[in-house]
Write an enzyme that holds these catalytic residues in place. Structure first.
Site, short mmCIF file in Angstrom:
data_model
loop_
_atom_site.label_atom_id
_atom_site.label_comp_id
_atom_site.label_asym_id
_atom_site.label_seq_id
_atom_site.Cartn_x
_atom_site.Cartn_y
_atom_site.Cartn_z
CE1 TYR A 140 12.93 15.69 36.66
CE2 TYR A 140 14.23 14.25 35.25
CZ TYR A 140 13.02 14.58 35.84
OH TYR A 140 11.92 13.81 35.62
CE LYS A 164 32.34 -12.41 34.49
NZ LYS A 164 33.44 -12.68 35.41
C1 LIG Z 1 34.53 -12.80 34.47
C2 LIG Z 1 35.45 -13.92 34.58
C3 LIG Z 1 36.31 -14.25 33.51
C4 LIG Z 1 36.40 -13.41 32.25
O1 LIG Z 1 36.99 -12.18 32.56
P1 LIG Z 1 37.40 -11.13 31.43
O2 LIG Z 1 38.27 -10.17 32.12
O3 LIG Z 1 36.13 -10.51 30.94
O4 LIG Z 1 38.06 -11.90 30.36
C5 LIG Z 1 37.10 -15.36 33.64
N1 LIG Z 1 37.07 -16.12 34.76
C6 LIG Z 1 36.27 -15.83 35.80
C7 LIG Z 1 36.29 -16.70 37.01
C8 LIG Z 1 35.45 -14.72 35.75
O5 LIG Z 1 34.67 -14.43 36.80
#
Ligand SMILES: *Cc1c(COP(=O)(O)O)cnc(C)c1O
Length: 384
Positions: free
Chosen positions: A276, A49
């Protein structure tokens, strides 16, 4: 060998931009194989993601497809559709569930749906019937996050309903840990216990259990009994640990280097402020260089007066406030030339600026450092 890929937002102007992210695909393969070794015969679903934690969704998915992964996870349906359009054929679970009238999109692109209520199951079942397909779903159980999913104490009715839907294939069932990256695993164990209780349903009804999964990076590192049938690593694949507290039981290494170049050199006279709001000023003649990166790329403004970078193997402080597109670096009495490499995040072989450091300077967690590097920064992939 460096390889430039066709990123949908890359224009010619961006390709020649000095600021870029380099992804080490060899490292990524090594990290993946370490995770695989660690979990043994359990299936692995890389979670990609948020632009694959900043690494570039499409290229990273292609890479994992070449490694024959069992499954890929994404957060939203758009990410899944993009991957299908780019020729990714491995199963993809959209972890974030469905909203509004999205079910036809899932079915059209053969994406696996997270079903998070009886109502949504029925919606999925109806659409699947109309489209004359079987919808693949993973049932989402809430064991202690209170985001989406059916509460563990109401799961029995949910499971009954799922097996009554004729056009739904229950391919999986999952939950998510709230604090598996903490040293104290009490709550994580409680969540696993709740999930295990829900899973007794299958034995009780003599149903072959679907794919059971709950482990994210923290749990993969610290709680092997939660591996079940499949694990869902995200951040550890990219060589970053989910927290400082977590046990580093798998030796992964960072896959992302964020770089830029020196584009300007000057000597700033004593008493002249930089940036800035004139929040910082020199007290002596100061040799300084300008680097074309800023908060508009995801280099957090909140790191002003804290951040450091590497030039020619040495650490130097960023001075003044971080602008949208530029930073100024104090190089002390040293020399630096236009075109010298500047490491914002990553290693130059001897020294390293870690994701954890950036997170500390910015007052956030490493996840946000990676996912915040935006698409204006071109991604370049190295495979050796
Ligand atoms: C983001 C996510 C993961 C992976 O999480 P990490 O901590 O990056 O390993 C796994 N399962 C779900 C449902 C997630 O949203």
């Amino acid at each position: 060998m460096s390889q430039q890929i066709n990123h949908p937002t890359i224009s010619e102007a961006e390709i020649i931009r000095p600021t870029r992210v380099e992804v080490d695909l060899k490292r990524l393969a090594e990290n993946f194989s370490k995770v695989k070794q660690h979990v043994g015969s359990v299936k692995v679903m890389p979670v990609l993601k948020a632009n694959a934690y900043g690494h570039g969704l499409v290229r990273i998915a292609q890479f994992f497809q070449e490694l024959n992964v069992d499954y890929l996870g994404v957060a939203v349906v758009e990410e899944g559709i993009l991957l299908r359009e780019k020729g990714i054929t491995v199963p993809i679970l959209v972890l974030g569930g469905i909203w509004g009238n999205q079910v036809p999109l899932f079915l059209k692109h053969n994406l696996t749906i997270t079903a998070s209520s009886i109502e949504k199951l029925k919606q999925i079942d109806e659409v699947a019937e109309q489209m004359k397909v079987k919808a693949k779903v993973h049932l989402k159980i809430d064991t202690g996050m209170e985001r989406i999913g059916v509460h563990y104490y109401n799961a029995e009715n949910f499971l009954d309903a799922a097996y009554e839907c004729k056009n739904v294939e229950v391919e999986g069932i999952f939950s998510h840990f709230a604090s598996s990256d903490s040293a104290d695993l009490t709550y994580t164990r409680l969540q696993l216990e709740r999930f295990t209780e829900v899973l007794n349903y299958f034995e009780k009804h003599s149903i072959e259990p679907p794919l059971r999964h709950i482990s994210n990076s923290g749990a993969i590192l610290q709680l092997p009994e939660a591996n079940l049938d499949m694990v869902r690593p995200g951040i550890i694949l990219f060589g970053v640990y989910p927290s400082n507290e977590v046990k580093k039981t798998i030796g992964v290494k960072p896959t992302l280097t964020w770089k830029s170049l020196v584009v300007y050199f000057k000597v700033i006279k004593p008493g002249h402020p930089v940036g800035y709001a004139s929040t910082w000023q020199t007290d002596k003649n100061t040799r300084a260089v300008t680097v074309p990166v800023g908060y508009g790329d995801g280099y957090f403004r909140s790191m002003s007066h804290k951040a450091e970078v590497l030039i020619r193997g040495k650490r130097y402080p960023v001075i003044g406030t971080i602008s949208m597109d530029q930073i100024v670096v104090d190089i002390n009495n040293d020399s630096a030339y236009n075109g010298d490499e500047v490491i914002l995040l990553g290693s130059d072989g001897k020294n390293e600026i870690t994701c954890d450091e950036l997170a500390e300077w910015a007052g956030t967690i490493p996840y946000e450092i990676l996912t915040n590097i935006n698409t204006r920064v071109p991604r370049v992939y190295k495979s050796s």
